[in-house]
Write a protein that holds these residues in place. Structure first.
Motif, PDB file in Angstrom:
ATOM      1  N   UNK A 229       0.919  -2.071  -2.937  1.00 36.10           N
ATOM      2  CA  UNK A 229       1.893  -1.911  -1.857  1.00 36.10           C
ATOM      3  C   UNK A 229       2.631  -3.205  -1.570  1.00 36.10           C
ATOM      4  N   UNK A 230       1.968  -4.354  -1.792  1.00 38.44           N
ATOM      5  CA  UNK A 230       2.664  -5.639  -1.629  1.00 38.44           C
ATOM      6  C   UNK A 230       3.808  -5.745  -2.637  1.00 38.44           C
ATOM      7  N   UNK A 231       3.551  -5.322  -3.873  1.00 41.14           N
ATOM      8  CA  UNK A 231       4.599  -5.339  -4.885  1.00 41.14           C
ATOM      9  C   UNK A 231       5.699  -4.340  -4.542  1.00 41.14           C
ATOM     10  N   UNK A 232       5.319  -3.174  -4.013  1.00 41.53           N
ATOM     11  CA  UNK A 232       6.311  -2.180  -3.614  1.00 41.53           C
ATOM     12  C   UNK A 232       7.245  -2.762  -2.549  1.00 41.53           C
TER      13      UNK A 232
ATOM     14  N   UNK B  66      -0.826  -3.360   5.526  1.00 37.64           N
ATOM     15  CA  UNK B  66      -0.787  -2.594   4.273  1.00 37.64           C
ATOM     16  C   UNK B  66       0.082  -3.240   3.198  1.00 37.64           C
ATOM     17  N   UNK B  67       1.090  -4.021   3.603  1.00 37.19           N
ATOM     18  CA  UNK B  67       1.972  -4.650   2.622  1.00 37.19           C
ATOM     19  C   UNK B  67       1.585  -6.099   2.321  1.00 37.19           C
ATOM     20  N   UNK B  68       0.472  -6.545   2.867  1.00 36.43           N
ATOM     21  CA  UNK B  68       0.012  -7.915   2.601  1.00 36.43           C
ATOM     22  C   UNK B  68      -0.643  -7.989   1.225  1.00 36.43           C
ATOM     23  N   UNK B  69      -0.338  -9.035   0.432  1.00 37.44           N
ATOM     24  CA  UNK B  69      -0.982  -9.178  -0.886  1.00 37.44           C
ATOM     25  C   UNK B  69      -2.495  -9.245  -0.758  1.00 37.44           C
ATOM     26  N   UNK B  70      -3.166  -8.522  -1.653  1.00 36.48           N
ATOM     27  CA  UNK B  70      -4.627  -8.510  -1.781  1.00 36.48           C
ATOM     28  C   UNK B  70      -5.349  -7.809  -0.632  1.00 36.48           C
ATOM     29  N   UNK B  71      -4.590  -7.178   0.272  1.00 38.56           N
ATOM     30  CA  UNK B  71      -5.265  -6.386   1.300  1.00 38.56           C
ATOM     31  C   UNK B  71      -5.558  -5.000   0.740  1.00 38.56           C
ATOM     32  N   UNK B  72      -6.811  -4.576   0.831  1.00 39.88           N
ATOM     33  CA  UNK B  72      -7.189  -3.242   0.373  1.00 39.88           C
ATOM     34  C   UNK B  72      -8.414  -2.777   1.140  1.00 39.88           C
ATOM     35  N   UNK B  73      -8.478  -1.464   1.366  1.00 41.30           N
ATOM     36  CA  UNK B  73      -9.656  -0.861   1.982  1.00 41.30           C
ATOM     37  C   UNK B  73     -10.470  -0.099   0.941  1.00 41.30           C
ATOM     38  N   UNK B  74     -10.065  -0.200  -0.320  1.00 37.85           N
ATOM     39  CA  UNK B  74     -10.773   0.511  -1.383  1.00 37.85           C
ATOM     40  C   UNK B  74     -12.049  -0.229  -1.758  1.00 37.85           C
TER      41      UNK B  74
ATOM     42  N   UNK C 247      -2.988  12.139   6.611  1.00 39.81           N
ATOM     43  CA  UNK C 247      -2.131  11.740   5.514  1.00 39.81           C
ATOM     44  C   UNK C 247      -1.160  10.641   5.873  1.00 39.81           C
ATOM     45  N   UNK C 248      -0.373  10.250   4.853  1.00 38.07           N
ATOM     46  CA  UNK C 248       0.601   9.163   5.001  1.00 38.07           C
ATOM     47  C   UNK C 248       1.921   9.559   4.372  1.00 38.07           C
ATOM     48  N   UNK C 249       2.984   8.933   4.839  1.00 39.96           N
ATOM     49  CA  UNK C 249       4.315   9.135   4.262  1.00 39.96           C
ATOM     50  C   UNK C 249       5.005   7.779   4.136  1.00 39.96           C
ATOM     51  N   UNK C 250       5.373   7.419   2.908  1.00 37.62           N
ATOM     52  CA  UNK C 250       6.128   6.200   2.656  1.00 37.62           C
ATOM     53  C   UNK C 250       7.588   6.582   2.418  1.00 37.62           C
ATOM     54  N   UNK C 251       8.482   5.951   3.168  1.00 35.45           N
ATOM     55  CA  UNK C 251       9.917   6.224   3.048  1.00 35.45           C
ATOM     56  C   UNK C 251      10.620   4.973   2.528  1.00 35.45           C
ATOM     57  N   UNK C 252      11.349   5.132   1.420  1.00 34.38           N
ATOM     58  CA  UNK C 252      12.083   4.034   0.800  1.00 34.38           C
ATOM     59  C   UNK C 252      13.573   4.293   0.979  1.00 34.38           C
ATOM     60  N   UNK C 253      14.280   3.326   1.549  1.00 34.95           N
ATOM     61  CA  UNK C 253      15.729   3.436   1.742  1.00 34.95           C
ATOM     62  C   UNK C 253      16.423   2.381   0.879  1.00 34.95           C
ATOM     63  N   UNK C 254      17.237   2.830  -0.081  1.00 36.98           N
ATOM     64  CA  UNK C 254      17.973   1.933  -0.968  1.00 36.98           C
ATOM     65  C   UNK C 254      19.465   2.145  -0.765  1.00 36.98           C
TER      66      UNK C 254
END
Length: 368
Positions: free
Chosen positions: A188-191, A170-178, A211-218
């Motif tokens: 997501x690669x940029x994220x 999911x975080x690989x550049x240019x990977x998409x299922x759309x 569903x999905x859940x993205x968790x960002x820790x800063x």
């Protein structure tokens, strides 16, 4: 791309200046200008992602910042999607780059929105909480061992979810299922790149059709002075009839920006390349108050012209402009001379011009 956007935004400014600011047309032109600068921001993010380089990070209170950003970006969420937000009382002080964090949030929000297409009772939930890492978190992310606490931002949806076989991609550049035309595979690669550049961690949990859940820790900062989360609107500062030599090899940018500068009370001389700029300076040295040079030009680059101008007049006042990545500094060629970004934000540019011009003048001493 930024050269094209610079020409577009310049012409938009000129168009708006000739009509009633309260009209519907003015509002539409303002919207186009806003979209143009958003496109420029995307270009900058792609440049940053490509070079994995430096970002401009400053102390930032994450909770008020995300609150304001969510208000702006929530307009992209269709009315059939319920959007909820919850925040802790702690302002969650981090060190971050405002533009990148705005892009991070927008990318995650867009991803969640797209995952909800065709879903009944669609929902996106955003939360911001204080988080102290436990042993399980440190085991998953050893690089976080020396971090005492994090700001945790979670963005979840009840959409279609991610297939197990796709989770590692999911975080690989240019990977998409759309479908073709509905996604670039960069969001997501940029994220991931943005979070990594902030010394943070990003995790994703997902169940197909749930569903999905993205968790960002800063990482949190304990002692720093906060900055305003959103830049205050600035006004354009008019000139006082000074003469500016403007050099750019893009004819559209050159002519448009010359007209813009003329409209705010500057006299403008133009040059299409570095050699022409240097020759114009030699001919009109006694008239020129400021020189604005595109960094990349044929025949002579902007920095080459600047060095030769400084040999003629050590006190000459100079600015550089670029549609590329100014953080790269073009191998140190720009020295300590300020660099303007394309497309031009006229309020910021006009402020930079006035600041340079109002420094103690050495121009008269240099004239002969």
């Amino acid at each position: 791309m930024n050269n094209k956007l610079a020409a577009i935004t310049g012409n938009l400014y000129l168009a708006r200046s000739g009509i009633d600011s309260r009209s519907e047309t003015a509002a539409r032109l303002q919207s186009v200008e806003t979209l143009s600068f958003e496109a420029a921001s995307m270009v900058q993010q792609l440049l940053t992602f490509a070079r994995k380089g430096k970002v401009e990070q400053k102390p930032l209170a994450l909770v008020p910042f995300i609150k304001e950003t969510a208000k702006l970006d929530s307009v992209a969420i269709p009315e059939n999607i319920q959007f909820s937000m919850s925040y802790c009382e702690n302002s969650l002080l981090i060190t971050g780059d405002i533009t990148q964090l705005q892009q991070l949030f927008l990318n995650l929000l867009t991803n969640a929105r797209d995952a909800l297409e065709g879903v009944d009772q669609a929902r996106i939930d955003l939360s911001l909480q204080y988080y102290e890492p436990d042993s399980d978190f440190i085991e998953r992310h050893p690089e976080a061992e020396n971090k005492d606490a994090f700001a945790c931002m979670r963005l979840s949806d009840n959409g279609h979810g991610i297939a197990p076989e796709h989770m590692e991609q999911v975080f690989n550049p240019f990977f998409t299922t759309k479908e073709v035309g509905k996604g670039t595979g960069l969001g997501l690669a940029m994220a991931y790149g943005i979070v990594t550049s902030h010394h943070g961690v990003i995790e994703v949990e997902s169940t197909p059709e749930q569903g999905s859940c993205f968790s960002i820790y800063l990482p949190l900062q304990s002692n720093a002075n906060t900055v305003l989360p959103i830049e205050q609107q600035q006004e354009v500062i008019n000139g006082d009839g000074e003469t500016i030599l403007l050099a750019d090899d893009d004819e559209n940018v050159l002519q448009t920006f010359a007209k813009v500068l003329t409209s705010i009370n500057y006299r403008v001389l133009t040059a299409r390349d570095g050699r022409a700029a240097l020759e114009s300076y030699r001919q009109h040295r006694g008239e020129i108050d400021l020189v604005i040079l595109d960094i990349i030009m044929p025949k002579l680059t902007g920095p080459d012209v600047a060095r030769q101008i400084r040999e003629i007049a050590p006190g000459a006042k100079l600015l550089f402009a670029t549609g590329y990545d100014k953080e790269s500094d073009h191998h140190g060629m720009t020295g300590n001379i300020e660099v303007l970004d394309k497309p031009y934000d006229l309020a910021k540019v006009s402020k930079s011009i006035r600041r340079i011009l109002e420094r103690e003048s050495t121009r008269k001493a240099d004239r002969r």
